[in-house]
Design a protein around this motif. Structure first.
Motif, PDB file in Angstrom:
ATOM      1  N   ILE A  81       0.850  -1.207   0.000  1.00 12.10           N
ATOM      2  CA  ILE A  81       0.000   0.000   0.000  1.00 12.10           C
ATOM      3  C   ILE A  81       0.874   1.241   0.000  1.00 12.10           C
ATOM      4  O   ILE A  81       0.593   2.223  -0.703  1.00 12.10           O
ATOM      5  CB  ILE A  81      -0.952  -0.005   1.212  1.00 12.10           C
ATOM      6  CG1 ILE A  81      -1.977  -1.134   1.076  1.00 12.10           C
ATOM      7  CG2 ILE A  81      -1.657   1.339   1.361  1.00 12.10           C
ATOM      8  CD1 ILE A  81      -2.827  -1.346   2.310  1.00 12.10           C
ATOM      9  N   ILE A  82       1.954   1.210   0.783  1.00 17.93           N
ATOM     10  CA  ILE A  82       2.884   2.349   0.828  1.00 17.93           C
ATOM     11  C   ILE A  82       3.524   2.556  -0.545  1.00 17.93           C
ATOM     12  O   ILE A  82       3.647   3.688  -1.033  1.00 17.93           O
ATOM     13  CB  ILE A  82       3.958   2.112   1.907  1.00 17.93           C
ATOM     14  CG1 ILE A  82       3.304   2.134   3.299  1.00 17.93           C
ATOM     15  CG2 ILE A  82       5.065   3.160   1.819  1.00 17.93           C
ATOM     16  CD1 ILE A  82       4.230   1.718   4.427  1.00 17.93           C
ATOM     17  N   VAL A 101       4.056   8.602   5.770  1.00 17.98           N
ATOM     18  CA  VAL A 101       4.782   8.794   7.027  1.00 17.98           C
ATOM     19  C   VAL A 101       4.222   7.797   8.034  1.00 17.98           C
ATOM     20  O   VAL A 101       3.011   7.753   8.260  1.00 17.98           O
ATOM     21  CB  VAL A 101       4.613  10.236   7.553  1.00 17.98           C
ATOM     22  CG1 VAL A 101       5.328  10.408   8.888  1.00 17.98           C
ATOM     23  CG2 VAL A 101       5.129  11.235   6.528  1.00 17.98           C
ATOM     24  N   ILE A 102       5.095   6.996   8.619  1.00 19.86           N
ATOM     25  CA  ILE A 102       4.676   5.969   9.579  1.00 19.86           C
ATOM     26  C   ILE A 102       4.971   6.456  10.994  1.00 19.86           C
ATOM     27  O   ILE A 102       6.092   6.889  11.293  1.00 19.86           O
ATOM     28  CB  ILE A 102       5.419   4.634   9.340  1.00 19.86           C
ATOM     29  CG1 ILE A 102       5.233   4.170   7.895  1.00 19.86           C
ATOM     30  CG2 ILE A 102       4.935   3.577  10.320  1.00 19.86           C
ATOM     31  CD1 ILE A 102       3.822   3.836   7.531  1.00 19.86           C
ATOM     32  N   GLY A 117      12.878  -9.549   7.421  1.00 16.71           N
ATOM     33  CA  GLY A 117      13.587  -8.837   6.371  1.00 16.71           C
ATOM     34  C   GLY A 117      12.765  -7.765   5.679  1.00 16.71           C
ATOM     35  O   GLY A 117      13.115  -7.304   4.588  1.00 16.71           O
ATOM     36  N   PHE A 118      11.673  -7.318   6.308  1.00 19.37           N
ATOM     37  CA  PHE A 118      10.849  -6.259   5.713  1.00 19.37           C
ATOM     38  C   PHE A 118      11.508  -4.905   5.954  1.00 19.37           C
ATOM     39  O   PHE A 118      12.037  -4.631   7.035  1.00 19.37           O
ATOM     40  CB  PHE A 118       9.452  -6.241   6.327  1.00 19.37           C
ATOM     41  CG  PHE A 118       8.598  -7.414   5.910  1.00 19.37           C
ATOM     42  CD1 PHE A 118       8.466  -7.756   4.578  1.00 19.37           C
ATOM     43  CD2 PHE A 118       7.913  -8.171   6.852  1.00 19.37           C
ATOM     44  CE1 PHE A 118       7.673  -8.820   4.184  1.00 19.37           C
ATOM     45  CE2 PHE A 118       7.124  -9.241   6.475  1.00 19.37           C
ATOM     46  CZ  PHE A 118       7.002  -9.572   5.140  1.00 19.37           C
ATOM     47  N   ARG A 119      11.478  -4.060   4.950  1.00 15.77           N
ATOM     48  CA  ARG A 119      12.037  -2.712   5.067  1.00 15.77           C
ATOM     49  C   ARG A 119      11.109  -1.716   4.389  1.00 15.77           C
ATOM     50  O   ARG A 119      10.524  -2.013   3.337  1.00 15.77           O
ATOM     51  CB  ARG A 119      13.413  -2.628   4.393  1.00 15.77           C
ATOM     52  CG  ARG A 119      14.504  -3.468   5.046  1.00 15.77           C
ATOM     53  CD  ARG A 119      14.941  -2.855   6.389  1.00 15.77           C
ATOM     54  NE  ARG A 119      16.102  -3.570   6.923  1.00 15.77           N
ATOM     55  CZ  ARG A 119      16.046  -4.679   7.643  1.00 15.77           C
ATOM     56  NH1 ARG A 119      14.857  -5.225   7.907  1.00 15.77           N
ATOM     57  NH2 ARG A 119      17.128  -5.253   8.094  1.00 15.77           N
ATOM     58  N   PHE A 120      11.006  -0.525   4.974  1.00 19.78           N
ATOM     59  CA  PHE A 120      10.284   0.552   4.306  1.00 19.78           C
ATOM     60  C   PHE A 120      11.181   1.132   3.210  1.00 19.78           C
ATOM     61  O   PHE A 120      12.412   1.052   3.282  1.00 19.78           O
ATOM     62  CB  PHE A 120       9.920   1.667   5.296  1.00 19.78           C
ATOM     63  CG  PHE A 120       8.879   1.255   6.307  1.00 19.78           C
ATOM     64  CD1 PHE A 120       7.632   0.826   5.899  1.00 19.78           C
ATOM     65  CD2 PHE A 120       9.154   1.318   7.668  1.00 19.78           C
ATOM     66  CE1 PHE A 120       6.667   0.451   6.829  1.00 19.78           C
ATOM     67  CE2 PHE A 120       8.207   0.949   8.604  1.00 19.78           C
ATOM     68  CZ  PHE A 120       6.960   0.508   8.185  1.00 19.78           C
ATOM     69  N   GLY A 121      10.543   1.719   2.210  1.00 24.02           N
ATOM     70  CA  GLY A 121      11.305   2.376   1.158  1.00 24.02           C
ATOM     71  C   GLY A 121      12.054   3.583   1.695  1.00 24.02           C
ATOM     72  O   GLY A 121      11.731   4.126   2.757  1.00 24.02           O
ATOM     73  N   LYS A 122      13.041   4.027   0.963  1.00 23.77           N
ATOM     74  CA  LYS A 122      13.892   5.131   1.433  1.00 23.77           C
ATOM     75  C   LYS A 122      13.133   6.446   1.579  1.00 23.77           C
ATOM     76  O   LYS A 122      13.552   7.335   2.333  1.00 23.77           O
ATOM     77  CB  LYS A 122      15.076   5.314   0.487  1.00 23.77           C
ATOM     78  CG  LYS A 122      14.676   5.691  -0.944  1.00 23.77           C
ATOM     79  CD  LYS A 122      15.897   5.840  -1.827  1.00 23.77           C
ATOM     80  CE  LYS A 122      15.481   6.235  -3.243  1.00 23.77           C
ATOM     81  NZ  LYS A 122      16.656   6.423  -4.139  1.00 23.77           N
ATOM     82  N   ASP A 123      12.013   6.570   0.842  1.00 22.63           N
ATOM     83  CA  ASP A 123      11.233   7.818   0.921  1.00 22.63           C
ATOM     84  C   ASP A 123      10.208   7.813   2.054  1.00 22.63           C
ATOM     85  O   ASP A 123       9.521   8.809   2.266  1.00 22.63           O
ATOM     86  CB  ASP A 123      10.503   8.058  -0.408  1.00 22.63           C
ATOM     87  CG  ASP A 123      11.476   8.299  -1.563  1.00 22.63           C
ATOM     88  OD1 ASP A 123      12.560   8.857  -1.299  1.00 22.63           O
ATOM     89  OD2 ASP A 123      11.136   7.917  -2.698  1.00 22.63           O
ATOM     90  N   THR A 124      10.080   6.675   2.769  1.00 22.77           N
ATOM     91  CA  THR A 124       9.099   6.580   3.849  1.00 22.77           C
ATOM     92  C   THR A 124       9.712   7.059   5.156  1.00 22.77           C
ATOM     93  O   THR A 124      10.722   6.526   5.617  1.00 22.77           O
ATOM     94  CB  THR A 124       8.624   5.126   4.019  1.00 22.77           C
ATOM     95  OG1 THR A 124       8.067   4.660   2.788  1.00 22.77           O
ATOM     96  CG2 THR A 124       7.569   5.022   5.118  1.00 22.77           C
ATOM     97  N   GLU A 125       9.106   8.077   5.736  1.00 21.60           N
ATOM     98  CA  GLU A 125       9.569   8.596   7.022  1.00 21.60           C
ATOM     99  C   GLU A 125       8.913   7.832   8.167  1.00 21.60           C
ATOM    100  O   GLU A 125       7.783   7.355   8.042  1.00 21.60           O
ATOM    101  CB  GLU A 125       9.199  10.078   7.171  1.00 21.60           C
ATOM    102  CG  GLU A 125       9.956  11.016   6.268  1.00 21.60           C
ATOM    103  CD  GLU A 125       9.591  12.460   6.578  1.00 21.60           C
ATOM    104  OE1 GLU A 125      10.338  13.138   7.306  1.00 21.60           O
ATOM    105  OE2 GLU A 125       8.520  12.889   6.108  1.00 21.60           O
TER     106      GLU A 125
END
Length: 282
Positions: free
Chosen positions: A222-223, A234-235, A250-258
């Motif tokens: 969704i993000i 923004v989380i 091993g889940f990671r947010f994208g680099k643009d997600t604050e």
């Protein structure tokens, strides 16, 4: 004997023996008998009077009135969430009681021709069946519409997107987040981003204690989808238990997600940016 004359005799016979008809009907509908007062109190449905009305429509061949009456009854029964088995038992008891009184009346009358009897039988039973059919159709239609309306309400309440500026919205999530809810969230988030032109969506997860692997994966998608539509996510408020699970999987947010520890921290930053943008425009 003319069948119309026979029908008139039956109608008069029931009217003259109204109390006895009601007593026989209540005897036939043993399970409903004890609930009649409750149904009248909570649903404002007078079963006994309605039984006389139904019998009258059937004997007089008033098919349109019968259909409208069945519609009214179906909607009333559905709106008050009354048990369908009671209605079915009641109508079948009306059928049996009506035939018992037809038989009793015929004993005192002249013999009826066989062809007339079968026409009479067809009118009676078809009338009862037509009522039941229209009743259940309208019951189901109303109930389905009610369920759909309630589901839409629940969906809106479960994914409450709150605008705080023309470009910034908050989505606070509280309680259990399962696959159904993330599907609703995906649909609503993407729709609202397009409709409201949201540039920043603050997703507050402080009210979520646990998320399973599939839900976390869906949330990340969704993000990503929001990012594809030009909306930054923004989380806030991620709990330690959820973070540990994401790390191990091993889940990671994208680099643009604050990410922020609290909703307040995110609001302080983004509202400050908003105020600076407003000042720069003057």
């Amino acid at each position: 004997m003319d069948k119309f004359f026979q029908i008139g005799e039956v109608s008069n016979f029931i009217s003259e023996n109204k109390q006895r008809f009601e007593d026989a009907l209540l005897h036939e509908a043993a399970n409903v008998r004890d609930r009649i007062d409750d149904i009248l109190k909570f649903g404002n449905i007078d079963l006994v009077n309605n039984a006389h009305k139904l019998v009258g429509f059937i004997l007089e061949g008033k098919n349109e009135e019968l259909r409208l009456f069945a519609k009214q009854e179906g909607i009333a029964w559905a709106s008050h969430e009354l048990t369908l088995s009671f209605k079915l038992e009641w109508v079948q008891a009306i059928r049996r009681t009506l035939w018992a009184f037809i038989q009793e009346n015929n004993k005192a009358a002249k013999e009826i021709a066989l062809d007339d009897f079968f026409l009479f039988e067809k009118q009676i039973n078809n009338g009862v069946d037509a009522f039941l059919n229209a009743f259940f159709i309208n019951f189901s239609t109303y109930k389905d519409a009610l369920i759909k309306s309630q589901r839409e309400l629940v969906e809106n309440l479960s994914v409450p997107i709150i605008p705080i500026s023309p470009t910034i919205c908050i989505l606070p999530l509280i309680g259990t987040v399962d696959t159904f809810r993330t599907n609703v969230m995906e649909e609503k988030v993407l729709q609202e981003i397009g409709k409201l032109r949201i540039q920043t969506l603050i997703l507050d997860l402080s009210g979520i204690a646990e998320m399973d692997n599939e839900v976390i994966d869906h949330l990340l998608k969704i993000i990503d989808g929001s990012s594809m539509m030009g909306c930054r996510t923004v989380i806030t408020g991620l709990r330690a238990e959820v973070v540990r699970k994401m790390i191990h999987l091993g889940f990671r947010f994208g680099k643009d997600t604050e990410t922020f520890g609290s909703l307040q921290q995110a609001l302080n930053k983004h509202i400050s940016y908003l105020e600076l943008d407003i000042k720069s425009n003057f």
